[in-house]
Design an enzyme around this catalytic site. Structure first.
Site, PDB file in Angstrom:
ATOM      1  N   ASP A 168       1.227  -1.469  -0.171  1.00  8.50           N
ATOM      2  CA  ASP A 168       0.049  -0.077   0.040  1.00  8.50           C
ATOM      3  C   ASP A 168       0.848   1.412  -0.520  1.00  8.50           C
ATOM      4  OD1 ASP A 168      -2.327  -1.570   0.602  1.00  8.50           O
ATOM      5  OD2 ASP A 168      -2.759  -1.325   2.007  1.00  8.50           O
ATOM      6  N   ARG A 219      -1.215  -0.098  -8.629  1.00 14.28           N
ATOM      7  CA  ARG A 219      -2.469  -0.210  -7.715  1.00 14.28           C
ATOM      8  C   ARG A 219      -2.365   1.330  -8.016  1.00 14.28           C
ATOM      9  NH1 ARG A 219      -3.542  -0.864  -1.774  1.00 14.28           N
ATOM     10  NH2 ARG A 219      -4.275  -3.342  -2.513  1.00 14.28           N
TER      11      ARG A 219
HETATM   12  C1  LIG Z   1      -8.803  -2.075  -2.983  1.00 18.73           C
HETATM   13  C2  LIG Z   1      -8.113   0.290  -2.490  1.00 18.73           C
HETATM   14  C3  LIG Z   1      -6.617   0.136  -2.571  1.00 18.73           C
HETATM   15  C4  LIG Z   1      -6.777   1.301  -1.629  1.00 18.73           C
HETATM   16  N1  LIG Z   1      -5.622   1.621  -1.739  1.00 18.73           N
HETATM   17  C5  LIG Z   1      -4.878   2.707  -1.252  1.00 18.73           C
HETATM   18  C6  LIG Z   1      -3.239   3.356  -1.145  1.00 18.73           C
HETATM   19  O1  LIG Z   1      -2.768   2.200  -0.759  1.00 18.73           O
HETATM   20  N2  LIG Z   1      -3.480   4.040  -0.297  1.00 18.73           N
HETATM   21  C7  LIG Z   1      -3.950   4.900  -0.834  1.00 18.73           C
HETATM   22  O2  LIG Z   1      -3.710   6.609  -0.023  1.00 18.73           O
HETATM   23  N3  LIG Z   1      -5.199   5.341  -0.928  1.00 18.73           N
HETATM   24  C8  LIG Z   1      -5.846   3.535  -1.392  1.00 18.73           C
HETATM   25  N4  LIG Z   1      -6.906   3.410  -1.656  1.00 18.73           N
HETATM   26  C9  LIG Z   1      -8.000   4.575  -0.967  1.00 18.73           C
HETATM   27  C10 LIG Z   1      -8.096   5.411  -2.700  1.00 18.73           C
HETATM   28  O3  LIG Z   1      -6.987   6.373  -2.764  1.00 18.73           O
HETATM   29  C11 LIG Z   1      -9.406   6.634  -2.507  1.00 18.73           C
HETATM   30  O4  LIG Z   1      -9.067   7.419  -1.327  1.00 18.73           O
HETATM   31  C12 LIG Z   1     -10.459   6.001  -2.078  1.00 18.73           C
HETATM   32  O5  LIG Z   1     -10.872   4.939  -3.116  1.00 18.73           O
HETATM   33  C13 LIG Z   1     -12.092   7.135  -2.262  1.00 18.73           C
HETATM   34  O6  LIG Z   1     -11.711   7.091  -4.280  1.00 18.73           O
HETATM   35  P1  LIG Z   1     -12.776   7.225  -4.899  1.00 18.73           P
HETATM   36  O7  LIG Z   1     -12.075   7.114  -6.288  1.00 18.73           O
HETATM   37  O8  LIG Z   1     -13.522   5.767  -4.292  1.00 18.73           O
HETATM   38  O9  LIG Z   1     -12.828   8.251  -5.497  1.00 18.73           O
HETATM   39  P2  LIG Z   1     -14.609   8.802  -4.419  1.00 18.73           P
HETATM   40  O10 LIG Z   1     -14.913  10.131  -5.269  1.00 18.73           O
HETATM   41  O11 LIG Z   1     -13.794   9.147  -3.122  1.00 18.73           O
HETATM   42  O12 LIG Z   1     -15.734   8.163  -4.029  1.00 18.73           O
HETATM   43  C14 LIG Z   1     -16.607   7.936  -5.320  1.00 18.73           C
HETATM   44  C15 LIG Z   1     -18.243   7.640  -4.531  1.00 18.73           C
HETATM   45  O13 LIG Z   1     -17.810   6.428  -3.495  1.00 18.73           O
HETATM   46  C16 LIG Z   1     -18.704   6.059  -2.610  1.00 18.73           C
HETATM   47  N5  LIG Z   1     -17.555   6.016  -1.043  1.00 18.73           N
HETATM   48  C17 LIG Z   1     -16.469   6.283  -1.578  1.00 18.73           C
HETATM   49  N6  LIG Z   1     -15.704   6.456  -0.238  1.00 18.73           N
HETATM   50  C18 LIG Z   1     -16.685   5.300   0.717  1.00 18.73           C
HETATM   51  C19 LIG Z   1     -17.023   5.433   1.435  1.00 18.73           C
HETATM   52  N7  LIG Z   1     -15.990   4.956   3.005  1.00 18.73           N
HETATM   53  N8  LIG Z   1     -18.146   5.013   1.968  1.00 18.73           N
HETATM   54  C20 LIG Z   1     -19.517   4.734   1.725  1.00 18.73           C
HETATM   55  N9  LIG Z   1     -19.102   5.046  -0.121  1.00 18.73           N
HETATM   56  C21 LIG Z   1     -17.984   5.534   0.078  1.00 18.73           C
HETATM   57  C22 LIG Z   1     -19.396   7.052  -3.055  1.00 18.73           C
HETATM   58  O14 LIG Z   1     -20.611   7.291  -3.217  1.00 18.73           O
HETATM   59  C23 LIG Z   1     -18.739   8.448  -3.687  1.00 18.73           C
HETATM   60  O15 LIG Z   1     -19.084   9.751  -4.376  1.00 18.73           O
HETATM   61  C24 LIG Z   1      -7.598   2.671  -2.355  1.00 18.73           C
HETATM   62  C25 LIG Z   1      -8.755   2.148  -2.472  1.00 18.73           C
HETATM   63  C26 LIG Z   1      -9.461   1.101  -2.960  1.00 18.73           C
HETATM   64  C27 LIG Z   1     -10.062   0.904  -3.539  1.00 18.73           C
END
Ligand SMILES: Cc1cc2nc3c(=O)[nH]c(=O)nc-3n(C[C@H](O)[C@H](O)[C@H](O)COP(=O)(O)OP(=O)(O)OC[C@H]3O[C@@H](n4cnc5c(N)ncnc54)[C@H](O)[C@@H]3O)c2cc1C
Length: 305
Positions: A131, A181
């Site tokens: 990560d 990722r």
């Molecule tokens: C498999 C995976 C691994 C990850 N690993 C890392 C990492 O190593 N380092 C890092 O910095 N970040 C990591 N992340 C987190 C990532 O950076 C984002 O912060 C997170 O995925 C939210 O971004 P999004 O692209 O979903 O967009 P967003 O705009 O945040 O979300 C899009 C939509 O998804 C839904 N949503 C998003 N989050 C939530 C929630 N918590 N609860 C309910 N609904 C929600 C909402 O409907 C929102 O409108 C990871 C994410 C995933 C999916």
């Protein structure tokens, strides 16, 4: 003020003060993001996900460890995770956080710990995703990834679309067998080094994904943003990527409907399954991103009475 607007203002206020919300409320509201306290909980959830057609990546919760013993205990736990995955025939790899494996104690100590985990994974035909944490860890994370990937060949790393450096990092990835990722990024970073606009981060995500595909890297597209899922599928089609040359990734407890839509469309999808007793920092990060956090917290407070 209309009710919807009032709720979104309240959401924003609450996100800023989440650390003041009582721990048991955070635990209750964030329970859906965490498989449970034990490895057995994680294995049960992974089994269910596999039956639903999703792959998994198991993450032992914990970060910012300052004692060697704790980091070594995490290494031992990961060895148990690999053994259990193999014994039960589950479709899962693991994700690790370098600050759990001792990065803040000493970089060499951490690298040795990651090497132990990677060797255990390789002996069982498995894979380790590192990560990406906050920007104080980026350089060391990429260094450790490059060195151990060259030695073991079964590691992947994460790049964050909000970081201004990310397109440059894509260009410097090792060519052979790289597996990245791509996510937006979750840590609070200064504007100097991180894009802040919602659309800017989206645009950088799409550019970085296209560069990864062009470089022949295996991309793990980690998002719940429907716009990005659509942009990614368009890129996948345009570049004629085979189904086994990329995957989508989503977090446990977030947008199961989108997960099912992507799987039904024939994409491979992996769910991030965290477990362990050290659930608090991870849960706070997830709640900050939940657009309905205020409603959930209020409901949990009322249910308490
Ligand atoms: C498999 C995976 C691994 C990850 N690993 C890392 C990492 O190593 N380092 C890092 O910095 N970040 C990591 N992340 C987190 C990532 O950076 C984002 O912060 C997170 O995925 C939210 O971004 P999004 O692209 O979903 O967009 P967003 O705009 O945040 O979300 C899009 C939509 O998804 C839904 N949503 C998003 N989050 C939530 C929630 N918590 N609860 C309910 N609904 C929600 C909402 O409907 C929102 O409108 C990871 C994410 C995933 C999916």
């Amino acid at each position: 003020m209309p009710r919807g607007l009032a709720m979104s203002v309240f959401n924003r206020l609450l996100v800023g003060t989440l650390p003041l919300v009582p721990r048991f409320i955070v635990g209750r509201v964030a329970a859906r993001y965490v498989a449970g306290a034990t490895l057995e909980d994680a294995l049960r959830v992974v089994g269910e996900l596999n039956r639903q057609g999703a792959m998994a990546t198991i993450d032992l919760l914990g970060e910012e460890v300052s004692e060697r013993d704790k980091a070594l205990a995490a290494v031992d736990e990961y060895l148990r995770v690999f053994a259990a995955i193999q014994e039960r025939g589950l479709d899962s790899n693991v994700s690790i956080k370098l600050t759990l494996l001792g990065l803040k104690v000493d970089e060499g100590f951490c690298r040795d710990n990651v090497a132990t985990v990677a060797a255990a994974a390789r002996s069982r035909g498995n894979f380790v995703r590192i990560d990406m944490e906050d920007s104080s860890c980026t350089d060391a994370t990429l260094r450790i990834y490059r060195e151990l990937q060259a030695r073991h060949g079964n590691l992947g790393v994460v790049l964050q679309a909000y970081m201004r450096r990310t397109l440059g990092d894509v260009a410097e990835l090792p060519r052979e067998g790289a597996n990245v990722r791509l996510c937006k990024g979750i840590y609070v970073e200064p504007r100097r080094i991180a894009w802040k606009g919602y659309d800017t981060v989206r645009a950088n995500f799409v550019r970085a994904l296209e560069k990864l595909i062009e470089a022949g890297v295996y991309p793990a597209i980690a998002t719940h943003d429907e716009y990005l899922a659509a942009a990614a599928t368009a890129l996948i089609d345009r570049h004629g990527l085979r189904r086994d040359r990329y995957e989508f990734q989503m977090l446990l407890g977030v947008d199961q409907e989108l997960r099912e839509i992507l799987i039904a469309a024939g994409h491979r999808l992996r769910v991030y399954v965290p477990y362990g007793r050290d659930w608090y920092p991870y849960s706070i990060r997830r709640l900050r991103e939940n657009p309905e956090v205020a409603r959930h917290v209020l409901r949990a407070l009322i249910a308490r009475r």
